[in-house]
Design a protein around this motif. Structure first.
Motif, PDB file in Angstrom:
ATOM      1  N   VAL A   6       0.685  -1.363   0.017  1.00  0.00           N
ATOM      2  CA  VAL A   6      -0.047   0.098   0.135  1.00  0.00           C
ATOM      3  C   VAL A   6       0.922   1.229  -0.119  1.00  0.00           C
ATOM      4  N   HIS A   7       2.045   1.242   0.755  1.00  0.00           N
ATOM      5  CA  HIS A   7       2.792   2.489   1.069  1.00  0.00           C
ATOM      6  C   HIS A   7       3.712   2.551   0.229  1.00  0.00           C
ATOM      7  N   VAL A 223      14.403   5.901   0.561  1.00  0.00           N
ATOM      8  CA  VAL A 223      14.695   6.406  -1.035  1.00  0.00           C
ATOM      9  C   VAL A 223      13.417   6.639  -1.628  1.00  0.00           C
ATOM     10  N   LEU A 224      13.213   8.057  -1.963  1.00  0.00           N
ATOM     11  CA  LEU A 224      11.847   8.161  -2.335  1.00  0.00           C
ATOM     12  C   LEU A 224      11.792   8.291  -3.888  1.00  0.00           C
ATOM     13  N   ASN A 225      12.988   8.488  -4.400  1.00  0.00           N
ATOM     14  CA  ASN A 225      13.042   8.378  -5.942  1.00  0.00           C
ATOM     15  C   ASN A 225      14.359   7.719  -6.348  1.00  0.00           C
ATOM     16  N   TRP A 226      14.326   6.757  -7.278  1.00  0.00           N
ATOM     17  CA  TRP A 226      15.522   6.257  -7.645  1.00  0.00           C
ATOM     18  C   TRP A 226      15.603   6.389  -9.242  1.00  0.00           C
ATOM     19  N   ASN A 252      13.984  -6.917   1.808  1.00  0.00           N
ATOM     20  CA  ASN A 252      13.130  -8.085   2.104  1.00  0.00           C
ATOM     21  C   ASN A 252      11.713  -7.956   2.326  1.00  0.00           C
ATOM     22  N   GLY A 253      11.072  -8.129   3.303  1.00  0.00           N
ATOM     23  CA  GLY A 253       9.578  -8.266   3.353  1.00  0.00           C
ATOM     24  C   GLY A 253       8.920  -6.427   3.592  1.00  0.00           C
ATOM     25  N   TYR A 254      10.072  -5.582   3.519  1.00  0.00           N
ATOM     26  CA  TYR A 254       9.359  -4.172   3.710  1.00  0.00           C
ATOM     27  C   TYR A 254       9.821  -3.642   2.508  1.00  0.00           C
ATOM     28  N   THR A 255      10.023  -4.329   1.156  1.00  0.00           N
ATOM     29  CA  THR A 255      10.290  -3.599  -0.045  1.00  0.00           C
ATOM     30  C   THR A 255       8.948  -3.406  -0.605  1.00  0.00           C
TER      31      THR A 255
END
Length: 445
Positions: A6-7, A223-226, A252-255
């Motif tokens: 979602v985020h 990282v807000l923009n890549w 990992n699971g927070y990607t």
């Protein structure tokens, strides 16, 4: 709660979630604060959990590369600071018999040896760094939660002995009472290697070692923009910009899917939840978990648990499907009910702590350490499926070798294959709900 589906990112400098680990870890080590301004580096690592910190440490010590680690919130804010605390010979969630069937005995043995090396890597770092993480004596039990599971455990012991040349043992129900009593104790598979510890203290120890070796760790810097240009990566954070020739993704699971299209959809975040009880009385301890070993059961939706050094019980398992539902008190109650079903003497016991977080499952339920397709000099590791305390540290070590120029640092081909994207991604959680319902039905039989 942050939900990777979602985020766009996990937050900006958010504090650790309340947990037993946070309350017993002491003061956090010094970090390098949020990134400010523009810097140019050889390697940027996204994520300051076990994988990212291990990669930074090994890059500095073995390859002379002083990486910059970018952490959205706090060091070990994700699963590395929230997990069930078992360092064991594990990685992913594929039964040994299925692993042998898929890849053959030789590859299964090579993978087992790599997982064993991961456990030894953690032991070595604890010893070398003098990491005071409350490590407990070795011993891991896979406990039969039903009498019908005993034959399967005996077959599994045979595979460990005959195919992997490892000294696993079957423990009959009458003999396991010295470490595990209660209503769901019909026998167990015992592995002599594997221990529990305070996982946040372990992460903070790795953090100290990485910074001492020359790595820089910036918290509050998601990282807000890549973007990339001419083979160089530009990572924008709230306070600055990192220009890097190589990037390691260790989230990992927070990607989040918003981080990079090339990494999106390759892991399924699965929520795992933990409760910790009040301290047990001497009688309660004797009638539940007299031993201090690592325990998990044979259910499809398995439970994992142990007695802590202060005689509380930690008890965990799968819970919510979405981040929005993670705070639903029913999930806490479900864990409490499962604990009391397993140990009737603890019926109604007070729960002092309750928290959760995301583990990551890949499409083949096995971990990966690979180059990211469609990107130049980008590497990633993950997919530990809740069994990654030791293997994530090993994966960070292997990532450092890949960044340093080794195409494939292990003999296990599937570890270095790019994980497939999950199909029908908008419907993944519908499928997950259906799978959980089926597993609960099977577990009740």
């Amino acid at each position: 709660m942050y939900d990777p589906f979602v985020h766009a990112h996990p937050g900006i400098g958010a504090p650790h979630s309340s947990s037993y680990w946070v309350d017993t870890a002491g003061a956090a080590p010094e970090d390098d604060g949020p990134l400010s301004g523009a810097i140019d580096v050889e390697v940027a690592i996204i994520g300051a959990g076990y994988t990212g910190l291990s990669c930074a440490l090994n890059l500095a010590r073995e390859h002379g590369i002083r990486a910059v680690v970018l952490e959205a919130n706090q060091v070990a804010w994700g699963c590395s600071g929230r997990n069930g605390s078992f360092a064991r010979i594990s990685g992913g969630r594929v039964a040994l018999s299925e692993l042998i069937s898929r890849y053959g005995a030789t590859t299964a043995k090579a993978y087992f040896d790599e997982m064993s090396a991961g456990l030894n890597t953690v032991r070595g770092l604890i010893r070398e760094g003098g990491i005071e993480c409350d490590a407990q004596p070795d011993g891991v039990f896979k406990v039969a939660s039903h009498a019908k599971h005993i034959d399967g455990l005996k077959r599994e012991v045979g595979l460990y002995n005959d195919v992997l040349d490892y000294g696993a043992k079957f423990v009959p129900g009458a003999d396991i009472q010295g470490v595990h009593t209660g209503a769901e104790s019909f026998g167990a598979l015992y592995m002599p290697d594997g221990f529990s510890m305070q996982p946040l203290k372990l992460a903070w120890g790795l953090h100290r070692m990485a910074r001492k070796a020359g790595a820089t760790v910036h918290v509050g810097s998601p990282v807000l923009n890549w973007t990339r240009s001419n083979g160089v990566h530009r990572l924008e954070t709230p306070g600055g910009v990192v220009t890097a020739r190589q990037v390691v993704v260790a989230t990992n699971g927070y990607t989040s899917a918003a981080l990079n299209k090339a990494t999106a959809g390759r892991v399924l975040p699965v929520h795992s939840q933990i409760i910790v009880t009040r301290a047990l009385t001497a009688d309660e301890k004797q009638q539940s978990l007299p031993g201090s070993e690592c325990m998990f059961d044979t259910r499809n939706l398995l439970s994992y648990y142990r007695r802590l050094p202060d005689d509380r019980i930690l008890f965990g398992g799968r819970s919510a499907i979405t981040g929005k539902d993670a705070e639903n008190p029913q999930h806490r109650q479900n864990l409490h009910d499962a604990l009391c079903r397993k140990f009737p003497v603890l019926s109604g016991i007070q729960v002092d702590y309750n928290w959760g977080g995301w583990v990551a499952v890949s499409e083949n339920s096995l971990p990966f350490i690979c180059r990211v397709p469609g990107e130049q000099n980008v590497f990633a590791a993950g997919g530990y499926a809740g069994s990654g305390v030791s293997f994530s540290v090993q994966a960070g070590k292997r990532l450092a070798q890949m960044v340093g120029g080794e195409a494939q640092p292990t003999q296990v081909d599937f570890l270095h294959q790019v994980p497939k994207r999950f199909p029908f991604q908008p419907f993944l959680r519908v499928g997950q709900r259906m799978a959980y319902a089926w597993y609960r039905y099977k577990d009740a039989q």
